[in-house]
Write a protein that holds these residues in place. Structure first.
Motif, PDB file in Angstrom:
ATOM      1  N   HIS A1010       0.827  -1.204   0.000  1.00 47.78           N
ATOM      2  CA  HIS A1010       0.000   0.000   0.000  1.00 47.78           C
ATOM      3  C   HIS A1010       0.868   1.263   0.000  1.00 47.78           C
ATOM      4  N   ILE A1011       2.014   1.182   0.653  1.00 47.56           N
ATOM      5  CA  ILE A1011       2.879   2.363   0.748  1.00 47.56           C
ATOM      6  C   ILE A1011       3.481   2.687  -0.605  1.00 47.56           C
ATOM      7  N   TYR A1012       4.081   1.680  -1.243  1.00 45.47           N
ATOM      8  CA  TYR A1012       4.658   1.923  -2.555  1.00 45.47           C
ATOM      9  C   TYR A1012       3.574   2.240  -3.577  1.00 45.47           C
ATOM     10  N   SER A1013       2.442   1.601  -3.436  1.00 47.51           N
ATOM     11  CA  SER A1013       1.333   1.897  -4.339  1.00 47.51           C
ATOM     12  C   SER A1013       0.902   3.349  -4.199  1.00 47.51           C
ATOM     13  N   TYR A1014       0.853   3.832  -2.960  1.00 41.23           N
ATOM     14  CA  TYR A1014       0.466   5.227  -2.755  1.00 41.23           C
ATOM     15  C   TYR A1014       1.489   6.172  -3.381  1.00 41.23           C
ATOM     16  N   SER A1015       2.798   5.914  -3.151  1.00 41.64           N
ATOM     17  CA  SER A1015       3.829   6.786  -3.708  1.00 41.64           C
ATOM     18  C   SER A1015       3.757   6.817  -5.217  1.00 41.64           C
ATOM     19  N   TYR A1016       3.570   5.644  -5.807  1.00 36.11           N
ATOM     20  CA  TYR A1016       3.518   5.573  -7.264  1.00 36.11           C
ATOM     21  C   TYR A1016       2.267   6.271  -7.796  1.00 36.11           C
ATOM     22  N   ASN A1017       1.126   5.939  -7.229  1.00 36.44           N
ATOM     23  CA  ASN A1017      -0.127   6.522  -7.724  1.00 36.44           C
ATOM     24  C   ASN A1017      -0.201   8.020  -7.442  1.00 36.44           C
ATOM     25  N   GLU A1018       0.362   8.459  -6.316  1.00 40.30           N
ATOM     26  CA  GLU A1018       0.362   9.885  -6.029  1.00 40.30           C
ATOM     27  C   GLU A1018       1.192  10.638  -7.059  1.00 40.30           C
ATOM     28  N   SER A1019       2.303  10.044  -7.489  1.00 37.84           N
ATOM     29  CA  SER A1019       3.134  10.704  -8.491  1.00 37.84           C
ATOM     30  C   SER A1019       2.423  10.793  -9.827  1.00 37.84           C
ATOM     31  N   LEU A1020       1.786   9.703 -10.249  1.00 40.45           N
ATOM     32  CA  LEU A1020       1.061   9.746 -11.521  1.00 40.45           C
ATOM     33  C   LEU A1020      -0.143  10.676 -11.433  1.00 40.45           C
ATOM     34  N   THR A1021      -0.802  10.708 -10.273  1.00 42.60           N
ATOM     35  CA  THR A1021      -1.887  11.666 -10.102  1.00 42.60           C
ATOM     36  C   THR A1021      -1.350  13.088 -10.109  1.00 42.60           C
ATOM     37  N   GLY A1022      -0.141  13.277  -9.574  1.00 38.61           N
ATOM     38  CA  GLY A1022       0.498  14.586  -9.668  1.00 38.61           C
ATOM     39  C   GLY A1022       0.759  14.988 -11.103  1.00 38.61           C
ATOM     40  N   CYS A1023       1.062  14.017 -11.947  1.00 34.81           N
ATOM     41  CA  CYS A1023       1.217  14.311 -13.375  1.00 34.81           C
ATOM     42  C   CYS A1023      -0.090  14.846 -13.948  1.00 34.81           C
ATOM     43  N   VAL A1024      -1.209  14.245 -13.537  1.00 32.59           N
ATOM     44  CA  VAL A1024      -2.513  14.712 -14.014  1.00 32.59           C
ATOM     45  C   VAL A1024      -2.769  16.136 -13.541  1.00 32.59           C
ATOM     46  N   GLU A1025      -2.437  16.422 -12.279  1.00 27.21           N
ATOM     47  CA  GLU A1025      -2.653  17.762 -11.748  1.00 27.21           C
ATOM     48  C   GLU A1025      -1.807  18.790 -12.497  1.00 27.21           C
ATOM     49  N   GLN A1026      -0.551  18.457 -12.741  1.00 27.00           N
ATOM     50  CA  GLN A1026       0.305  19.397 -13.452  1.00 27.00           C
ATOM     51  C   GLN A1026      -0.091  19.523 -14.916  1.00 27.00           C
ATOM     52  N   LEU A1027      -0.682  18.470 -15.464  1.00 30.78           N
ATOM     53  CA  LEU A1027      -1.190  18.567 -16.831  1.00 30.78           C
ATOM     54  C   LEU A1027      -2.289  19.617 -16.928  1.00 30.78           C
ATOM     55  N   GLU A1028      -3.118  19.696 -15.926  1.00 29.93           N
ATOM     56  CA  GLU A1028      -4.145  20.740 -15.903  1.00 29.93           C
ATOM     57  C   GLU A1028      -3.511  22.122 -15.811  1.00 29.93           C
ATOM     58  N   GLU A1029      -2.423  22.248 -15.042  1.00 34.86           N
ATOM     59  CA  GLU A1029      -1.726  23.533 -14.979  1.00 34.86           C
ATOM     60  C   GLU A1029      -1.102  23.875 -16.324  1.00 34.86           C
ATOM     61  N   LEU A1030      -0.530  22.879 -16.982  1.00 34.16           N
ATOM     62  CA  LEU A1030       0.038  23.120 -18.309  1.00 34.16           C
ATOM     63  C   LEU A1030      -1.028  23.615 -19.283  1.00 34.16           C
ATOM     64  N   GLU A1031      -2.215  23.037 -19.185  1.00 35.27           N
ATOM     65  CA  GLU A1031      -3.305  23.462 -20.061  1.00 35.27           C
ATOM     66  C   GLU A1031      -3.703  24.909 -19.780  1.00 35.27           C
ATOM     67  N   LYS A1032      -3.793  25.267 -18.509  1.00 41.47           N
ATOM     68  CA  LYS A1032      -4.196  26.633 -18.149  1.00 41.47           C
ATOM     69  C   LYS A1032      -3.219  27.666 -18.695  1.00 41.47           C
ATOM     70  N   PHE A1033      -1.934  27.449 -18.457  1.00 44.07           N
ATOM     71  CA  PHE A1033      -0.963  28.472 -18.817  1.00 44.07           C
ATOM     72  C   PHE A1033      -0.644  28.447 -20.310  1.00 44.07           C
ATOM     73  N   THR A1034      -0.788  27.297 -20.953  1.00 49.60           N
ATOM     74  CA  THR A1034      -0.652  27.298 -22.407  1.00 49.60           C
ATOM     75  C   THR A1034      -1.773  28.104 -23.048  1.00 49.60           C
ATOM     76  N   LYS A1035      -2.988  27.940 -22.530  1.00 53.34           N
ATOM     77  CA  LYS A1035      -4.094  28.748 -23.034  1.00 53.34           C
ATOM     78  C   LYS A1035      -3.893  30.220 -22.713  1.00 53.34           C
ATOM     79  N   ALA A1036      -3.251  30.517 -21.585  1.00 52.64           N
ATOM     80  CA  ALA A1036      -2.984  31.918 -21.254  1.00 52.64           C
ATOM     81  C   ALA A1036      -1.992  32.544 -22.229  1.00 52.64           C
TER      82      ALA A1036
END
Length: 1055
Positions: A1010-1036
């Motif tokens: 569960h610990i390694y799964s959380y670290s891995y999934n949190e990182s990939l979910t962080g990629c999704v979050e930063q992808l939304e930021e990339l979309e915002k500022f690219t549109k800006a």
């Protein structure tokens, strides 16, 4: 999602063909009574791109039909008669875009600006004078209290020795009319560098001068060889000058290592073809009048470099190591909150260590360090930095449960309830008392051992710093203080004890009866363990560093050893030492273009790998299925043998294609401006005044100022022109003040050249400093040689005007003809970085997560990935340095705020990828690899999650590169990510209920899965979050593409 296979009845092949002929679109409206037929595998249109079968393979049979699930029936009943024919294409989910507050977005983006861009405009009247006074005070403090004073002393001493020699009449008469070439030689290859760099510069400058004089002499001989050539000698010399300047300008822009040789060659060819030329005869003695003073100047510099506080490479390495350990100690504070500035310093230090090692081995050195040990030391330091960067700034959680009440409530984005993503959120709905007690139990038991481990890590890094500084011999100058212990072996033993104790505490907490078996359902408890594992990994990296430092200390030689250059030649010609990087200007632009070129080669190898999808035939579900189809695994990055057959043609094509590149255009415009400015030298009525006033220095100045990676900078235009005027005026005053008295001229030289040499050798504006140095030197010594005939005012005015014309003409040509626009290059480079991130994301997920059983990543794979990651780190850092506010822009001032935020989001996306790779080395979801049925069920969800991120990055990077608006609706990476996580939970529960997992595996899974799964999934979910930021500022930056064409629902065809 309702794939066509799920809604299809058994139909005949004739019905399929008839239906395909009348169904040209991917989306078609159908009535409830019509049948939906499966499309056969095609090789037309888009299928050519995505089909991976070879021509010899037979089409795969369609899988057997299965009854629809409840969710699928719900989707089918509410699909309004529309279905999708996708045949393996990923299923994109589109959600309403988030409403963005522009003002809040700007405030968020301003926090990411580098410090230099948070200051007010430095050219404003209100800020200019205070800033200049502040800079002067800073320069005085650095010169009087740091090593900068010694470097300035060495540079000025070489100049002053040569200058005094030229003021002595017998020496000046011996050297000839152009005796000041001795001083110019000492300025261009000043001794403010290491011994290895000085010797390297001496060889390059002499060779470059010799080739320039040789080619010019050949041109002079050809121009006077025959009577016909004498008549058109100017045209012959123009051709020789144009061809030579074009060739060396191309070499200068491509092979950075040749900068010193090329610069000197350009000055030599200008002198040979433009000074004292005539169609009647050639004065061959002028070659000696230039060559001998040049060699004398290089000899003076070499003697000064060897005798005055010599440095054979140890000090720059010591400075880099000490700064690295200082930043790593600051990086440990990331465990307590950290800051964006610290993270950026860590990223910059990662690059600086590679640069320090490169500077050591690119020239010879005399140090106590073996270059191989420095290479290993660099790798270990970068490993520590990589581990510290994985520590998130919001991980101050060991104290949170003891000090902060639990009353935070999550604020979820207002979207469809079906697609709410809750993975990776820092807080959830209010916890129950049981979950709070679990968190307090874990925090109370792990807080103290974690603090002890962090303290041990800190003291261990300090001891490493102390030992390395003592080995370099610079501890008393650089640090650390004497009270810091240098007992590396002792701290290594202590650190290992703390690591073992820390592991035992973690195991004890996990095995404790007070920890409920359902602790994994509490995200904060899992986050506590994940944070501790990151600290443990950082401690392990520091332990490896201590082992290496202890080994180096044990093998420390008694005396420094001589080490020859060991950097590969074909890499070395694209790199230069630190002082040359500074003197040539454009430190960032000169290096990261080559880095991006190297990255492009690696990325091309990754993208060219074959993708083998999971077969979808009925036989694929049996246990004897070949597992090589179960994952998206890339082959080794090796060139195929078939490529060698066409290697010659490819090399020819590459060479011809390269001729269309930026280097050729720079060579053409450099040759053009120098040739045009040289025309008066070959005119019958013009060469007299040309030679009398040495106007050819205007051509030399244009050659020196032309830069391959510099654009239209209004500040540089005025600064360089001002330095040229100031140098000529000061030279005229120096002669007029003492009426030619050499002592007075020497005093004026000291007053003017000390700050100007500092500006050239150590400031951030070396080009303007070089202009000032050359203008004063040439004009003042030309006045001494002329002895008042013509007047000093005339000499200063003519020489000064010629140099100003050369400076202004070169800058204007750089603006107008094939300009290098930094803001355009910044936009394209960030777009390229986003695209590279998508490829690296795909490669890491396929290679480190969805690999086949028995085909785990090897040490070579990990090393290759770390090398690629190291090169990619240079991208965002250099882009931040490349932001500029001084370029001329007619429409409006360049706004760096959205670009800075976009770069920051790109950095964070990349860091999440790296963290996911590190976590994936320990995260082993067995049901993905060794269970074919589960892998097949998960394949579509994995494909959708990966393809959505890759699609979005591809669209965003393409829009940014082309400067086009971004589509308003993009596939939702958050929704597909949630679907994948939900499916994984279902399969994990199904696997646990099936009884296929042994008791040992369950116990081990209870500990760390569960610990390694959380670290891995949190990182990939962080990629999704930063992808939304990339979309915002690219549109800006480029805008958002809406419904601009006036289409309405009535415009669509019926039926």
């Amino acid at each position: 999602m309702a794939p066509s296979q799920r809604d299809t009845d058994n139909a005949t092949s004739n019905e399929k063909e008839a239906h395909q002929k009348t169904t040209p679109h991917l989306l078609r409206r159908r009535s409830p009574n019509t049948r939906h037929h499966v499309r056969d595998t095609s090789v037309g249109s888009m299928d050519r791109i995505f089909d991976t079968r070879t021509e010899s393979e037979t089409p795969r049979a369609l899988p057997s039909r299965r009854p629809m699930t409840t969710d699928e029936e719900h989707y089918a009943d509410n699909s309004f008669g529309i279905t999708e024919l996708r045949d393996g294409f990923f299923d994109a989910i589109f959600l309403p875009p988030e409403e963005v507050d522009p003002q809040a977005l700007i405030k968020e983006a301003e926090l990411t600006l580098p410090y230099a861009f948070r200051k007010k405009n430095p050219l404003s009247v209100r800020n200019f004078l205070p800033n200049q006074w502040h800079e002067i005070r800073g320069v005085v403090r650095r010169v009087t209290t740091t090593r900068a004073g010694i470097r300035l002393l060495k540079s000025f001493l070489a100049f002053f020795i040569a200058y005094i020699l030229c003021l002595i009449s017998p020496v000046r008469d011996t050297l000839g009319r152009y005796s000041y070439i001795t001083v110019i030689s000492t300025i261009l290859n000043h001794p403010s560098r290491t011994l290895g760099a000085q010797v390297d510069g001496t060889i390059l400058t002499i060779v470059g001068t010799a080739t320039g004089l040789g080619w010019g002499a050949f041109g002079l001989w050809v121009s006077t060889a025959t009577a016909t050539a004498r008549i058109s000698y100017g045209g012959v010399l123009a051709i020789f000058l144009f061809l030579y300047i074009f060739a060396i300008a191309c070499i200068r822009s491509y092979y950075i290592r040749t900068y010193q040789a090329v610069i000197c060659a350009g000055i030599a060819i200008s002198y040979t073809c433009l000074a004292e030329v005539s169609g009647n005869r050639v004065s061959w003695s002028k070659l000696l009048d230039y060559g001998i003073p040049w060699v004398l100047g290089q000899a003076i510099c070499l003697v000064v470099c060897i005798t005055v506080v010599p440095d054979a490479g140890a000090r720059p390495l010591a400075v880099a190591l000490h700064q690295a350990f200082t930043v790593m100690l600051e990086g440990l504070e990331l465990t307590r909150g950290g800051s964006m500035r610290t993270r950026r310093r860590l990223a910059q230090t990662f690059i600086s260590m590679s640069q320090a090692y490169r500077d050591l081995v690119i020239d010879f050195s005399i140090t106590l360090f073996d270059p191989k040990d420095v290479l290993a030391l660099r790798n270990h330091i970068q490993g520590v930095i990589r581990a510290l960067l994985s520590l998130h700034s919001e991980t101050k959680i060991l104290d949170r449960f003891k000090e902060t009440p639990w009353n935070t409530v999550d604020q979820v984005q207002s979207t469809s309830d079906e697609f709410v993503v809750d993975m990776g959120e820092k807080s959830s709905v209010p916890e129950s008392d049981h979950e709070r007690r679990l968190a307090n139990f874990v925090a109370s038991n792990l807080a103290e051992p974690t603090e002890r481990l962090l303290a041990s890590m800190k003291f261990s890094l300090q001891s490493c710093d102390a030992v390395l500084m003592e080995m370099c011999g610079h501890r008393q100058y650089l640090g650390p203080p004497k009270n810091v212990s240098n007992d590396v072996l002792g701290w290594l033993v202590k650190l290992r004890r703390h690591i073992i104790a820390f592991g035992n505490y973690q195991d004890g907490v996990l095995e404790s009866k007070s920890l409920s078996s359902k602790y994994a359902e509490s995200p904060d408890v899992v986050r506590l363990f994940a944070y501790c594992r990151l600290v443990h990994q950082a401690a392990t990296a520091i332990e490896a560093l201590l082992v290496k430092v202890n080994e180096m200390q044990q093998r420390k030689p008694e005396y420094p050893n001589f080490h020859l250059p060991s950097y590969p030649f074909w890499k070395a010609i694209h790199r230069s030492n630190a002082q040359v990087r500074h003197d040539r200007g454009g430190v960032t632009a000169g290096s990261y273009f080559k880095s991006f070129s190297d990255i492009a080669v690696i990325i091309q190898k990754i993208t060219s790998q074959e993708y083998q999808p999971l077969p979808r035939d009925e036989e694929s579900t049996n246990k004897d299925h070949d597992s090589s189809y179960a994952t998206m695994m890339a082959d080794e990055l090796e060139d195929e043998g078939s490529v060698k057959k066409n290697r010659l043609r490819h090399e020819i094509w590459s060479f011809l294609h390269r001729l269309q590149g930026f280097e050729t255009r720079f060579g053409l415009k450099t040759a053009m401006i120098t040739s045009l400015l040289s025309i008066p030298a070959w005119l019958y009525k013009g060469h007299v005044w040309w030679d009398s006033y040495e106007v050819w220095w205007g051509v030399v100045m244009a050659w020196l100022i032309m830069g391959p990676r510099t654009g239209g900078n209004i500040q540089d235009l005025f600064t360089r022109a001002f330095c040229a005027v100031l140098g000529s005026l000061w030279a005229g005053l120096s002669y007029a003040a003492g009426k030619g008295n050499p002592y007075v001229i020497a005093v004026f030289a000291v007053i003017f050249m000390l700050p100007m040499i500092y500006r050239y050798t150590q400031s951030t504006h070396p080009r303007s400093g070089l202009v000032g140095c050359i203008s004063f030197t040439v004009i003042s010594l030309a006045e001494v040689t002329a002895e008042g005939k013509p007047s000093p005012a005339m000499v200063a005015a003519t020489h000064g005007v010629a140099m100003v014309i050369g400076v202004v003409a070169s800058i204007i040509v750089n603006w107008v003809l094939w300009p290098f626009v930094a803001r355009h290059d910044l936009r394209k480079a960030v777009a390229t970085m986003m695209f590279y991130c998508s490829i690296v994301y795909r490669s890491i997920v396929s290679r480190y997560v969805y690999y086949e059983e028995g085909n785990e990543p090897t040490k070579e794979d990990i090393r290759a990935t770390e090398i690629l990651e190291g090169r990619l780190r240079e991208g965002p850092t250099n882009h931040n340095q490349g932001l500029t506010r001084h370029e001329i822009r007619l429409r409006a001032a360049f706004d760096p705020v959205p670009y800075s935020a976009l770069i920051d989001a790109c950095e964070r996306f990349f860091e999440n990828i790296v963290t996911a790779r590190q976590a994936s080395l320990f995260y082993h979801p067995h049901f993905i690899r060794d269970n074919t049925e589960f892998a097949a069920d998960l394949l579509g969800h994995r494909r959708d999650a990966i393809a959505t991120i890759m699609t979005n990055l591809y669209v965003l990077s393409g829009a940014l590169r082309a400067d086009r608006k971004v589509p308003k609706y993009l596939p939702s990476a958050a929704a597909t990510r949630k679907q994948l996580l939900d499916k994984m939970r279902v399969l994990e529960a199904k696997l646990a209920a099936s009884g296929r997992v042994s008791a040992d595996e369950k116990s081990e899974g209870r500990k760390w899965a569960h610990i390694y799964s959380y670290s891995y999934n949190e990182s990939l979910t962080g990629c999704v979050e930063q992808l939304e930021e990339l979309e915002k500022f690219t549109k800006a930056i480029v805008g958002e593409q809406g419904f601009d064409f006036g289409f309405t629902d009535d415009d669509w065809p019926n039926g």
